[in-house]
Design a protein around this motif. Structure first.
Motif, PDB file in Angstrom:
ATOM      1  N   UNK A   1       0.829  -1.212   0.000  1.00 42.50           N
ATOM      2  CA  UNK A   1       0.000   0.000   0.000  1.00 42.50           C
ATOM      3  C   UNK A   1       0.860   1.257   0.000  1.00 42.50           C
ATOM      4  N   UNK A   2       1.930   1.250   0.785  1.00 44.15           N
ATOM      5  CA  UNK A   2       2.840   2.392   0.807  1.00 44.15           C
ATOM      6  C   UNK A   2       3.513   2.575  -0.549  1.00 44.15           C
ATOM      7  N   UNK A   3       3.830   1.475  -1.210  1.00 41.73           N
ATOM      8  CA  UNK A   3       4.451   1.554  -2.532  1.00 41.73           C
ATOM      9  C   UNK A   3       3.490   2.170  -3.542  1.00 41.73           C
ATOM     10  N   UNK A   4       2.226   1.769  -3.462  1.00 38.56           N
ATOM     11  CA  UNK A   4       1.223   2.348  -4.363  1.00 38.56           C
ATOM     12  C   UNK A   4       1.090   3.848  -4.122  1.00 38.56           C
ATOM     13  N   UNK A   5       1.103   4.246  -2.861  1.00 39.70           N
ATOM     14  CA  UNK A   5       1.015   5.674  -2.535  1.00 39.70           C
ATOM     15  C   UNK A   5       2.277   6.408  -2.987  1.00 39.70           C
ATOM     16  N   UNK A   6       3.438   5.783  -2.791  1.00 41.90           N
ATOM     17  CA  UNK A   6       4.705   6.371  -3.229  1.00 41.90           C
ATOM     18  C   UNK A   6       4.667   6.609  -4.741  1.00 41.90           C
ATOM     19  N   UNK A   7       4.181   5.631  -5.486  1.00 38.75           N
ATOM     20  CA  UNK A   7       4.100   5.761  -6.948  1.00 38.75           C
ATOM     21  C   UNK A   7       3.133   6.867  -7.361  1.00 38.75           C
TER      22      UNK A   7
ATOM     23  N   UNK B   1      10.526  18.424   8.035  1.00 38.84           N
ATOM     24  CA  UNK B   1      10.360  17.056   7.536  1.00 38.84           C
ATOM     25  C   UNK B   1      10.835  16.936   6.092  1.00 38.84           C
ATOM     26  N   UNK B   2      10.600  17.979   5.295  1.00 39.83           N
ATOM     27  CA  UNK B   2      11.062  17.962   3.908  1.00 39.83           C
ATOM     28  C   UNK B   2      12.576  17.788   3.828  1.00 39.83           C
ATOM     29  N   UNK B   3      13.296  18.449   4.735  1.00 40.77           N
ATOM     30  CA  UNK B   3      14.754  18.295   4.758  1.00 40.77           C
ATOM     31  C   UNK B   3      15.147  16.848   5.037  1.00 40.77           C
ATOM     32  N   UNK B   4      14.364  16.168   5.865  1.00 42.11           N
ATOM     33  CA  UNK B   4      14.652  14.769   6.189  1.00 42.11           C
ATOM     34  C   UNK B   4      14.270  13.840   5.034  1.00 42.11           C
ATOM     35  N   UNK B   5      13.266  14.245   4.265  1.00 40.13           N
ATOM     36  CA  UNK B   5      12.748  13.410   3.188  1.00 40.13           C
ATOM     37  C   UNK B   5      13.474  13.591   1.866  1.00 40.13           C
ATOM     38  N   UNK B   6      14.212  14.672   1.727  1.00 40.73           N
ATOM     39  CA  UNK B   6      14.827  15.017   0.447  1.00 40.73           C
ATOM     40  C   UNK B   6      15.720  13.878  -0.055  1.00 40.73           C
ATOM     41  N   UNK B   7      15.450  13.426  -1.257  1.00 35.96           N
ATOM     42  CA  UNK B   7      16.278  12.417  -1.912  1.00 35.96           C
ATOM     43  C   UNK B   7      16.057  10.991  -1.460  1.00 35.96           C
ATOM     44  N   UNK B   8      14.972  10.712  -0.733  1.00 36.01           N
ATOM     45  CA  UNK B   8      14.740   9.345  -0.274  1.00 36.01           C
ATOM     46  C   UNK B   8      14.124   8.494  -1.376  1.00 36.01           C
ATOM     47  N   UNK B   9      14.638   7.273  -1.517  1.00 36.40           N
ATOM     48  CA  UNK B   9      13.992   6.312  -2.406  1.00 36.40           C
ATOM     49  C   UNK B   9      12.883   5.603  -1.619  1.00 36.40           C
ATOM     50  N   UNK B  10      12.226   4.641  -2.235  1.00 37.06           N
ATOM     51  CA  UNK B  10      11.089   4.003  -1.573  1.00 37.06           C
ATOM     52  C   UNK B  10      11.487   3.327  -0.265  1.00 37.06           C
ATOM     53  N   UNK B  11      12.570   2.586  -0.267  1.00 38.43           N
ATOM     54  CA  UNK B  11      12.990   1.866   0.945  1.00 38.43           C
ATOM     55  C   UNK B  11      13.269   2.853   2.085  1.00 38.43           C
TER      56      UNK B  11
ATOM     57  N   UNK C   1      -1.609   6.969   7.288  1.00 40.32           N
ATOM     58  CA  UNK C   1      -2.802   6.631   6.510  1.00 40.32           C
ATOM     59  C   UNK C   1      -2.374   6.160   5.143  1.00 40.32           C
ATOM     60  N   UNK C   2      -2.808   4.976   4.760  1.00 45.60           N
ATOM     61  CA  UNK C   2      -2.403   4.376   3.519  1.00 45.60           C
ATOM     62  C   UNK C   2      -3.375   4.631   2.386  1.00 45.60           C
TER      63      UNK C   2
END
Length: 175
Positions: free
Chosen positions: A31-37, A67-77, A173-174
């Motif tokens: 579900x998280x992968x679908x949301x990520x996509x 949070x954006x600074x922490x998220x910048x450049x993250x891949x799915x994993x 929330x998924x």
């Protein structure tokens, strides 16, 4: 797994589960992968700041810029590992480590009075004065046995928050 248009294999799912210490079930990872996509509109395997800010709940969060600074450049994993702190199966220690990272914006392994004051400012906005913020923060630190000029490391954070009896929960929330 790097390209959002590919499908997750069983191996990918298990690898992600291992990476996030099994805080999500296999179905939750799918579900998280679908949301990520969905969020990765350009299909590059990473979610941009604009794509994150398209999520209304994220955009209105007073800590969204941190949070954006922490998220910048993250891949799915890495994205799933980031979200694992919000899982009900995450340990209190994992949640405290996440909170510490939110405060430690310069990633030096220490949180100063000013770092904490900045977060408090983000959270309270115009609702309380700067003097009130400083007073509250000073009192909290002193009650925990620290001074205004103390720099807290992760173990200090664990001591303060772990002993506080705070129940730290949030939901992912998924949908």
């Amino acid at each position: 797994m790097g390209n959002s248009s590919s499908m997750l294999t069983q191996y990918d799912i298990e690898e992600v589960q291992e990476h996030c210490n099994h805080t999500f079930t296999q179905q939750e990872i799918v579900s998280l992968y679908q949301r990520f996509c969905q969020l990765d509109r350009n299909g590059c395997g990473f979610i941009s700041a604009d794509e994150f800010l398209s999520v209304p709940e994220f955009a209105v969060n007073p800590l969204s810029q941190r949070l954006l600074k922490m998220l910048y450049g993250l891949n799915f994993k890495e994205f799933v590992a980031f979200l694992s702190a919000f899982s009900p199966r995450a340990t209190v220690e994992n949640k405290i480590e996440f909170i510490f990272k939110v405060y430690d914006t310069d990633c030096n392994g220490k949180v100063s009075f000013n770092d904490m004051l900045d977060v408090l400012r983000d959270l309270t906005g115009q609702f309380i004065s700067e003097q009130q913020r400083e007073q509250v923060l000073t009192e909290v630190l002193e009650e925990a046995g620290y001074q205004k000029d103390s720099s807290l490391v992760l173990s200090d954070f664990k001591k303060i928050l772990g002993n506080s009896g705070l129940k730290m929960e949030a939901e992912v929330h998924l949908d």
